[in-house]
Design an enzyme around this catalytic site. Structure first.
Site, short mmCIF file in Angstrom:
data_model
loop_
_atom_site.label_atom_id
_atom_site.label_comp_id
_atom_site.label_asym_id
_atom_site.label_seq_id
_atom_site.Cartn_x
_atom_site.Cartn_y
_atom_site.Cartn_z
N ASP A 1 33.85 42.58 38.48
CA ASP A 1 32.98 41.44 38.15
C ASP A 1 31.81 41.89 37.26
O ASP A 1 31.43 41.20 36.31
CB ASP A 1 32.49 40.68 39.40
CG ASP A 1 32.20 41.57 40.58
OD1 ASP A 1 32.62 42.74 40.57
OD2 ASP A 1 31.53 41.12 41.53
N TYR B 1 50.67 39.11 40.87
CA TYR B 1 51.61 38.48 39.95
C TYR B 1 53.06 38.84 40.25
O TYR B 1 53.96 38.35 39.57
CB TYR B 1 51.26 38.84 38.49
CG TYR B 1 50.04 38.14 37.96
CD1 TYR B 1 49.11 37.56 38.82
CD2 TYR B 1 49.79 38.05 36.60
CE1 TYR B 1 47.97 36.94 38.35
CE2 TYR B 1 48.66 37.42 36.11
CZ TYR B 1 47.75 36.87 36.99
OH TYR B 1 46.63 36.25 36.50
N LYS C 1 38.24 46.00 42.03
CA LYS C 1 37.46 45.33 43.08
C LYS C 1 37.61 46.15 44.35
O LYS C 1 37.83 45.63 45.45
CB LYS C 1 37.97 43.90 43.26
CG LYS C 1 37.04 43.01 44.04
CD LYS C 1 35.76 42.66 43.32
CE LYS C 1 34.84 41.87 44.21
NZ LYS C 1 33.49 41.72 43.67
#
Ligand code: NAP
Length: 485
Positions: free
Chosen positions: A212, A132, A179
């Site tokens: 996830d 971002y 992740k």
């Protein structure tokens, strides 16, 4: 004047769309519970873009926030077609509000698919780094790139605030969601920083979860979570998932915390289709105001409002986005009902004990990790080529001759395609060409780099991007391509 009489100056940004309605509701209740707030109204968002201020944030708003160090902010529209960047992101970045704290708690009187599971968690999202940061390039006419930048400093700050927030609310566990199994350097930096700093917070249990699986577990068994700390984009996604668990965006408050500035706002946007219709739910903005009061140390006023909101919902007085047998009320009537419930206690909701949160001091240096030995072992050069790996590989090998480097491999979108692997990947016109230096050096000579680039250009290959392949204290600073040995 005694400390208890001291005024709190707060910048008030009404925002766009439904912003003025939800902010008016929160302000009414805050004024009633805590008369010591002095509001300084300031503008940002759509109207400011229309006046030609490209950032959407005028100087008077920056000046006000620089002085008050505190804002209650309505949602700001990001106009399409004029004004380049989001005014929200501009405010977060200008004032370095590096932590976005988003509580997700099951509310009485708000039936959902998850009612009765006792959801009471907080998502602590890094707010200024990661994808971002918006550093994007078209590497070729067909291949876009977005840089994911994660720093040790950014990780330390967000991890510490997560543990400090847990302590301020008497919470027992902090989970770090990353992740890191795939993005070992970037997401891995948050994981390793978390594991390192967790030792300083031995009163709090700490564990890591892959993001996830975290999303999966949040839907399957949300009550197992307490405080979740995560990177910017992961946090953005799972915090909207979180608001869905407890009745939607109308109930999701947030705080943007910096070292010495804090901005409180609802998670939702300006919901333009509901503007001026007196139908939207102001709870998210009201609970953001409650978080602001706690940040100011006004614990009693905060509890008065929070208890009244819950008692009102328990009395089955609710806005349109709550589905029960009774008819919904408008935004103004809901606000008035909360005011009338001041002093009442909900029977199925207990406020957590709160202590002031310690915001860790701003680190003084840009370099956190000290490295004794730096080595450069090679170069990744990203080139544009419209052809096959079988054509490109030999061209690169030929070009590298006599430059002091030799081709190790070529990858396409992260997977080795040369030396040929016997598979037939569907390639694009951007190739990462990995060269190893004939000699490991501290810093690769500029003449070697320019010689290699010239040799590539002589073969008609356009280059866009170079990365040095380094070792810091013997540890590779780069990852292997998929299939690279
Ligand atoms: P949004 O404004 O959050 O609205 C999406 C949907 O969420 C609404 O259509 C409505 O759902 C529900 N909703 C939102 N706020 C609600 C409330 N207070 N009460 C009840 N329901 C509520 O998202 P968007 O339509 O994607 O974005 C609109 C604008 O807001 C964009 O310009 C965007 O850039 C901006 N935005 C600003 C912020 C911010 O200032 N922090 C955050 C997000 C988006 P139903 O249609 O199902 O009723």
């Amino acid at each position: 004047m005694s400390k208890s009489d001291a005024k709190h100056h707060v910048t008030l940004i009404l925002g766009d769309g439904i912003g003025p309605e939800v902010v008016a509701s929160a302000r009414t209740l805050i004024d009633a519970a805590c008369p010591r707030i002095v509001w300084e109204e300031a503008e940002a968002g759509a109207e400011v873009f229309k006046k030609g201020v490209a950032s959407g944030v005028p100087q008077h708003t920056i000046d006000s926030l620089s002085k008050t160090r505190l804002a209650l902010k309505g949602p700001l529209e990001t106009p399409v077609g004029f004004g380049e960047k989001s005014a929200n992101v501009t405010l977060r970045k200008l004032f370095e509000t590096f932590a976005n704290i988003r509580p997700v708690r099951e509310l009485p009187g708000v039936p959902t698919r998850f009612s009765g599971s006792g959801i009471d968690l907080v998502i602590v999202r890094e707010n200024v780094e990661d994808l971002y940061a918006g550093i994007e390039h078209m590497q070729t006419p067909d291949v876009a790139q977005c840089l994911k930048l994660i720093s040790t400093k950014g990780c330390e700050k967000i991890v510490r605030i997560a543990f400090e927030f847990a302590r301020s609310e008497g919470r027992k566990t902090v989970q770090c969601a990353t992740k890191a199994n795939i993005m070992k350097k970037t997401e891995g930096l948050l994981k390793s920083t978390f594991e390192h700093l967790a030792k300083e917070y031995s009163d709090i249990e700490a564990w890591h979860i892959i993001i996830d699986n975290c999303a999966h577990q949040l839907v399957k068994k949300p009550e197992q979570f307490d405080v979740i700390v995560t990177t910017n984009m992961n946090g953005d996604i799972i915090s909207d998932l979180g608001s869905g668990l407890i009745g939607g965006l109308g109930f999701a408050p947030s705080a943007n915390i910096g070292h010495d500035v804090a901005i409180f706002e609802a998670v939702h946007g300006s919901a333009p289709k509901y503007t001026g219709k007196d139908v939207i739910n102001p709870t998210a903005m009201i609970l953001s105001g409650v978080m602001m009061l706690r940040h100011l140390g006004e614990f009693e006023a905060a509890s008065t409002i929070e208890n009244a909101v819950m008692a009102t919902l328990e009395a089955d007085i609710h806005p349109r986005d709550v589905q029960t047998a009774s008819a919904p009320v408008g935004t103004k009537a809901f606000t008035q009902a909360i005011l009338e419930h001041f002093g009442k206690m909900p029977s199925n909701y207990a406020i957590r004990p709160h202590k002031p949160m310690v915001v860790p001091p701003r680190p003084k240096t840009t370099a956190i990790r000290k490295v004794e030995k730096r080595e450069t072992v090679g170069l990744d050069i990203f080139t544009e080529f419209d052809g096959t790996a079988a054509d490109l590989g030999p061209m690169l090998e030929e070009a590298a001759k006599g430059t002091g480097a030799k081709l190790k491999m070529v990858s396409n979108r992260g997977t080795v395609v040369y030396p040929l692997t016997g598979t037939d990947p569907d390639v694009v016109n951007q190739w990462r060409c990995r060269f190893t230096l004939d000699q490991v050096v501290t810093e690769v000579p500029t003449t070697l780099v320019s010689g290699l680039l010239q040799a590539l250009e002589a073969k008609g290959l356009r280059w866009m991007h170079i990365e040095k392949l380094c070792r810091f204290d013997g540890e590779d600073t780069f990852t292997r391509a998929q299939g690279e040995n």
